[in-house]
Design a protein around this motif. Structure first.
Motif, PDB file in Angstrom:
ATOM      1  N   VAL A 158       0.852  -1.197   0.000  1.00  0.00           N
ATOM      2  CA  VAL A 158       0.000   0.000   0.000  1.00  0.00           C
ATOM      3  C   VAL A 158       0.884   1.242   0.000  1.00  0.00           C
ATOM      4  O   VAL A 158       2.071   1.175   0.345  1.00  0.00           O
ATOM      5  CB  VAL A 158      -0.934   0.003   1.233  1.00  0.00           C
ATOM      6  N   PRO A 159       0.335   2.383  -0.416  1.00  0.00           N
ATOM      7  CA  PRO A 159       1.141   3.614  -0.444  1.00  0.00           C
ATOM      8  C   PRO A 159       1.738   3.935   0.926  1.00  0.00           C
ATOM      9  O   PRO A 159       1.154   3.638   1.967  1.00  0.00           O
ATOM     10  CB  PRO A 159       0.132   4.674  -0.887  1.00  0.00           C
ATOM     11  N   TRP A 160       2.898   4.578   0.895  1.00  0.00           N
ATOM     12  CA  TRP A 160       3.688   4.872   2.102  1.00  0.00           C
ATOM     13  C   TRP A 160       2.851   5.610   3.147  1.00  0.00           C
ATOM     14  O   TRP A 160       2.306   6.676   2.883  1.00  0.00           O
ATOM     15  CB  TRP A 160       4.901   5.701   1.728  1.00  0.00           C
ATOM     16  N   GLY A 161       2.744   5.016   4.333  1.00  0.00           N
ATOM     17  CA  GLY A 161       2.057   5.639   5.450  1.00  0.00           C
ATOM     18  C   GLY A 161       0.568   5.813   5.274  1.00  0.00           C
ATOM     19  O   GLY A 161      -0.065   6.560   6.042  1.00  0.00           O
ATOM     20  N   SER A 162      -0.034   5.114   4.306  1.00  0.00           N
ATOM     21  CA  SER A 162      -1.460   5.312   4.009  1.00  0.00           C
ATOM     22  C   SER A 162      -2.374   4.607   5.001  1.00  0.00           C
ATOM     23  O   SER A 162      -3.579   4.873   5.028  1.00  0.00           O
ATOM     24  CB  SER A 162      -1.776   4.820   2.592  1.00  0.00           C
ATOM     25  N   GLU A 163      -1.829   3.713   5.809  1.00  0.00           N
ATOM     26  CA  GLU A 163      -2.629   3.038   6.832  1.00  0.00           C
ATOM     27  C   GLU A 163      -1.746   2.679   8.006  1.00  0.00           C
ATOM     28  O   GLU A 163      -0.516   2.765   7.942  1.00  0.00           O
ATOM     29  CB  GLU A 163      -3.313   1.794   6.254  1.00  0.00           C
ATOM     30  N   GLU A 164      -2.361   2.274   9.090  1.00  0.00           N
ATOM     31  CA  GLU A 164      -1.612   1.882  10.285  1.00  0.00           C
ATOM     32  C   GLU A 164      -0.875   0.567  10.026  1.00  0.00           C
ATOM     33  O   GLU A 164      -1.335  -0.269   9.235  1.00  0.00           O
ATOM     34  CB  GLU A 164      -2.567   1.721  11.466  1.00  0.00           C
ATOM     35  N   PRO A 165       0.260   0.378  10.670  1.00  0.00           N
ATOM     36  CA  PRO A 165       0.976  -0.890  10.481  1.00  0.00           C
ATOM     37  C   PRO A 165       0.180  -2.065  11.045  1.00  0.00           C
ATOM     38  O   PRO A 165      -0.455  -1.945  12.087  1.00  0.00           O
ATOM     39  CB  PRO A 165       2.281  -0.677  11.261  1.00  0.00           C
ATOM     40  N   LYS A 166       0.223  -3.171  10.330  1.00  0.00           N
ATOM     41  CA  LYS A 166      -0.445  -4.393  10.765  1.00  0.00           C
ATOM     42  C   LYS A 166       0.570  -5.532  10.761  1.00  0.00           C
ATOM     43  O   LYS A 166       1.695  -5.379  10.290  1.00  0.00           O
ATOM     44  CB  LYS A 166      -1.608  -4.728   9.826  1.00  0.00           C
ATOM     45  N   LYS A 167       0.157  -6.662  11.261  1.00  0.00           N
ATOM     46  CA  LYS A 167       1.047  -7.820  11.288  1.00  0.00           C
ATOM     47  C   LYS A 167       1.431  -8.266   9.881  1.00  0.00           C
ATOM     48  O   LYS A 167       2.487  -8.872   9.678  1.00  0.00           O
ATOM     49  CB  LYS A 167       0.377  -8.980  12.023  1.00  0.00           C
ATOM     50  N   ASP A 168       0.546  -7.979   8.900  1.00  0.00           N
ATOM     51  CA  ASP A 168       0.756  -8.573   7.582  1.00  0.00           C
ATOM     52  C   ASP A 168       0.695  -7.577   6.428  1.00  0.00           C
ATOM     53  O   ASP A 168       0.572  -7.979   5.272  1.00  0.00           O
ATOM     54  CB  ASP A 168      -0.280  -9.676   7.340  1.00  0.00           C
TER      55      ASP A 168
END
Length: 574
Positions: A158-168
């Motif tokens: 996904v685009p850089w920093g576009s969502e919160e980090p997840k496990k996967d």
């Protein structure tokens, strides 16, 4: 005198060779019990008609923790061997403490009573690489530092920093991104990068290795990595890689062969398989890291496994000129393997740094035959409790740090890997509940402490995040969203640490005062003295510090009248 509290052993952190000529000898007594401690010593073969020839020298109180006082003496035996005991005075009572026990008077008829340092063999001196003492590390989680090449992004990135980090989830961080932002690290003032795993793996964290001899394609190729190491070296930055030798990944080819062929697999002894058929759910019937089914534990007692992993250790040094290895879950791997590992690494590059991930007392790994250092979590915990969590006061903090400093020999402490946060913990700013003044104090403590400090990427600009995966956010490259005041604070501390070696490893740390949440300590050497005062409380402290004559403000607040909440002052003797 409480004799039960008096302790010494002729080795480890109580009697050791600091260098090829100098012995450090320590003694522990009950806190506040002894008025004076002296070392009685002599060469075991130095006898005349008058008997054994001995000397006596006073020992220095080197620190006090919650329960004990510690005494130290530096001595250079002319013939590199020593028999010794201790004369301890408390009030009207004086005793002599030897290997055979306590005596009212020193027995001189036989050296067998005394502790023995048989011979100072130069090869036995603990030696970490000389450059480590002057290094400040910067930990990079490659998937989240910078995306410099969109063409190698993993599928579904996904685009850089576009969502919160997840496990996967994946954002496409890579080696080119590090190269593109090397100026940021140079400007900050760091001189070493510690990369979490870069080898081919399925996860975003890469601790589940598929192939130890290949770069994960999302980071680039071997040529790009070679270029990265070259760029780092050209900018005075060392490179350390993460070695996951305790366990492999689920998709590691030998483990896949085991899953397919079970007891007929030629790799069945590469792992700790308890029974057949192999069961993965609900709990694996093979040994793993924790109970993680995708991380089967490697059998490092197996000669083929050892040969393979030692080949890996040599390859990345010889082919890419890396400068060190950080060893994941190091305490769960057998000591015999680590001894072979050290020989292999030091043969490939004598000045390579070997760092073990161990969270507890690690003396067994730090005797010169295995690691150069471990991650200093005892320091981390004490600093966070004092400043961030507010669960201990200055006195308890000073006692805890004194205990930390006496856990290991001094030459081991000089290479200790000090940190405040990492990919395994929540962000420092989260520990501080968003209070950046607290965070500044934590970096002040770490960057004036003995050892080699490490900054987790993004902490220098005030990034936030809870424990994994929250602590693994994309690096923020928009300067308008960076805390540049915090960056400048850390940058200044790094500059001072470099300019004034006394703040790093050439200075002795002495606690002068610890009251409430106010702490005063000195970093001193033969030719320089710097006083550091800090207030880890939420209220100002008035007239907290009388500036000694001849000292000038080096950094921080002028504390002659008041030190503000979470304020600090650093004074240097002119």
């Amino acid at each position: 005198m409480l004799k039960e509290a008096i302790y010494h052993r002729a080795g480890n952190n109580y009697a050791y060779a600091y260098d090829e000529k100098t012995l450090h000898i320590r003694l522990r007594t009950k806190k506040g019990d002894a008025d004076k401690v002296s070392l009685i010593y002599g060469d075991p073969y130095d006898w005349t008609k008058d008997g054994w020839q001995t000397s006596s020298s006073p020992m220095t109180l080197s620190g006090t923790d919650e329960w004990f006082d510690y005494y130290l003496i530096e001595i250079q035996p002319p013939f590199r061997r020593l028999r010794y005991g201790f004369e301890i005075t408390s009030g009207d009572e004086t005793v002599v403490y030897t290997e055979k026990g306590f005596y009212d008077e020193a027995p001189f008829d036989d050296t067998a009573y005394y502790f023995c340092f048989p011979f100072l063999n130069a090869i036995d001196v603990f030696r970490a690489p000389s450059w480590v003492k002057d290094t400040v590390w910067y930990q990079i989680f490659p998937e989240r530092f910078a995306n410099g090449d969109l063409s190698n992004d993993p599928e579904g990135a996904v685009p850089w920093g576009s969502e919160e980090p997840k496990k996967d989830n994946f954002f496409g961080g890579d080696f080119q991104g590090v190269i593109d932002h090397i100026d940021h690290l140079v400007k900050l003032g760091v001189s070493g990068i510690y990369f979490t795993p870069i080898f081919k793996a399925k996860s975003n964290h890469k601790y589940d290795t598929i192939d130890y001899m290949e770069i994960d394609p999302q980071f680039g190729d071997k040529e790009t990595f070679k270029k990265l190491v070259k760029v780092c070296h050209e900018n005075g930055i060392k490179v350390m890689l993460d070695a996951v030798f305790n366990h492999s990944g689920y998709y590691f080819e030998p483990f896949q062969d085991v899953l397919k062929n079970e007891e007929k697999s030629r790799y069945k002894n590469w792992f700790h398989l308890r029974e057949y058929p192999i069961v993965i759910e609900p709990r694996p019937n093979y040994d793993t890291f924790a109970f993680e089914k995708t991380m089967p534990k490697l059998n490092t007692e197996n000669p083929e496994v050892r040969e393979y992993l030692l080949k890996v250790a040599r390859y990345w040094i010889e082919e890419f000129d890396i400068d060190g290895w950080r060893l994941d879950v190091a305490n769960e791997v057998d000591h015999s393997f680590w001894r072979e590992f050290r020989t292999a690494v030091k043969t490939a590059k004598s000045e390579a740094y070997i760092l073990g991930e161990i969270w507890h007392d690690s003396m067994n790994w730090l005797q010169g035959d295995q690691f150069d250092a471990v991650m200093n979590y005892p320091f981390t915990n004490a600093a966070l409790e004092f400043v961030a969590k507010n669960t201990i006061d200055a006195k308890v903090f000073a006692e805890k740090i004194t205990a930390v400093m006496h856990m290991y020999p001094e030459n081991v402490n000089e290479a200790a890997f000090n940190l405040l946060g990492s990919h395994d913990t929540k962000r420092v700013l989260n520990f501080c509940d968003g209070n950046k003044d607290k965070m500044k104090l934590l970096f002040l403590l770490m960057l004036t402490f003995k050892g080699t400090p490490c900054i987790y990427y993004g902490d220098e600009i005030g990034m936030t995040g809870e424990i994994d995966p929250g602590c693994r956010k994309c690096m923020e490259w928009d300067e308008e969203k960076q805390d540049l005041d915090l960056f400048n604070h850390i940058q200044t501390l790094l500059s001072l640490r470099k300019e004034h070696k006394v703040l790093a490893n050439e200075g002795k740390l002495s606690f002068i005062s610890a009251k409430g949440k106010t702490l005063l300590y000195e970093k001193s050497s033969y030719d320089e003295s710097i006083l550091i005062l800090l207030n880890a409380g939420d209220a100002a402290v008035e007239k907290s510090f009388i500036i000694p004559e001849g000292y000038e403000l080096l950094f921080g607040n002028d504390a002659s009248e008041v030190i503000p909440p979470y304020g600090f002052s650093m004074y240097r003797k002119k």
